[in-house]
Design a protein around this motif. Sequence first.
Motif, PDB file in Angstrom:
ATOM      1  N   LYS A  64       5.444  -2.104  -2.920  1.00 14.65           N
ATOM      2  CA  LYS A  64       4.720  -1.526  -1.793  1.00 14.65           C
ATOM      3  C   LYS A  64       5.552  -1.627  -0.527  1.00 14.65           C
ATOM      4  CE  LYS A  64       0.659  -0.831  -3.801  1.00 14.65           C
ATOM      5  NZ  LYS A  64      -0.100   0.402  -3.735  1.00 14.65           N
ATOM      6  N   ASP A  68       2.773  -0.050   5.332  1.00 11.69           N
ATOM      7  CA  ASP A  68       1.784   0.866   4.744  1.00 11.69           C
ATOM      8  C   ASP A  68       0.672   0.087   4.044  1.00 11.69           C
ATOM      9  OD1 ASP A  68       3.338   2.977   5.638  1.00 11.69           O
ATOM     10  OD2 ASP A  68       4.130   3.484   3.650  1.00 11.69           O
ATOM     11  N   GLU A  69       1.042  -0.990   3.369  1.00  7.85           N
ATOM     12  CA  GLU A  69       0.046  -1.786   2.634  1.00  7.85           C
ATOM     13  C   GLU A  69      -0.881  -2.534   3.590  1.00  7.85           C
ATOM     14  OE1 GLU A  69      -1.754  -3.088  -1.002  1.00  7.85           O
ATOM     15  OE2 GLU A  69      -0.609  -1.356  -0.344  1.00  7.85           O
ATOM     16  N   LYS A  71      -1.819  -1.469   6.574  1.00  6.37           N
ATOM     17  CA  LYS A  71      -2.750  -0.439   7.063  1.00  6.37           C
ATOM     18  C   LYS A  71      -3.784  -0.085   6.000  1.00  6.37           C
ATOM     19  CE  LYS A  71      -2.757   4.189   9.115  1.00  6.37           C
ATOM     20  NZ  LYS A  71      -1.894   5.301   9.560  1.00  6.37           N
ATOM     21  N   ASP A  72      -3.325   0.118   4.773  1.00  5.21           N
ATOM     22  CA  ASP A  72      -4.223   0.473   3.670  1.00  5.21           C
ATOM     23  C   ASP A  72      -5.240  -0.639   3.403  1.00  5.21           C
ATOM     24  OD1 ASP A  72      -4.870   2.254   1.284  1.00  5.21           O
ATOM     25  OD2 ASP A  72      -4.419   0.346   0.298  1.00  5.21           O
ATOM     26  N   ASP A  76      -9.219  -0.496   3.629  1.00  2.75           N
ATOM     27  CA  ASP A  76     -10.057  -0.788   2.460  1.00  2.75           C
ATOM     28  C   ASP A  76     -11.087  -1.872   2.776  1.00  2.75           C
ATOM     29  OD1 ASP A  76      -8.712   1.108   0.959  1.00  2.75           O
ATOM     30  OD2 ASP A  76      -7.485  -0.349  -0.126  1.00  2.75           O
TER      31      ASP A  76
END
Length: 120
Positions: A64, A68-69, A71-72, A76
């Motif tokens: 990953k 980005d992870e 933010k994701d 979630d």
Amino acid sequence: KIMNVFKQLNERVVTWASDKGILKKATPLTQHSKTEEEANELYEALFAQNNDLIFFTNSKGVQKNTQDEIKDAIGDILVTVLIQCRLQNLKPLDCLESALDIIEKRNGEMRNGVFVKNKE
């Protein structure tokens, strides 16, 4: 305007959760477990960030991008909390306001990067 955007996003989450059968089959306890799972994904990404890694391999063996992870994972977590609110028949902004009404009155200090409230 921000309130309208929040309401629209919340309704998108609720619609998605309804379409996927989550609102019919999930319980508050199982939804909490989902929130914990997403929080653990955030922890992994924050750990990678803390170690100056641009990419990392998560606990599922998937590489990953760290930013980005993060933010994701935060997104979630928000989704799972909004679903929890719906399951509890609570308005998310009411929950936020209730928490702020309490924490704004707290006294404490920063220790090792964490706010520690005074015992009252």
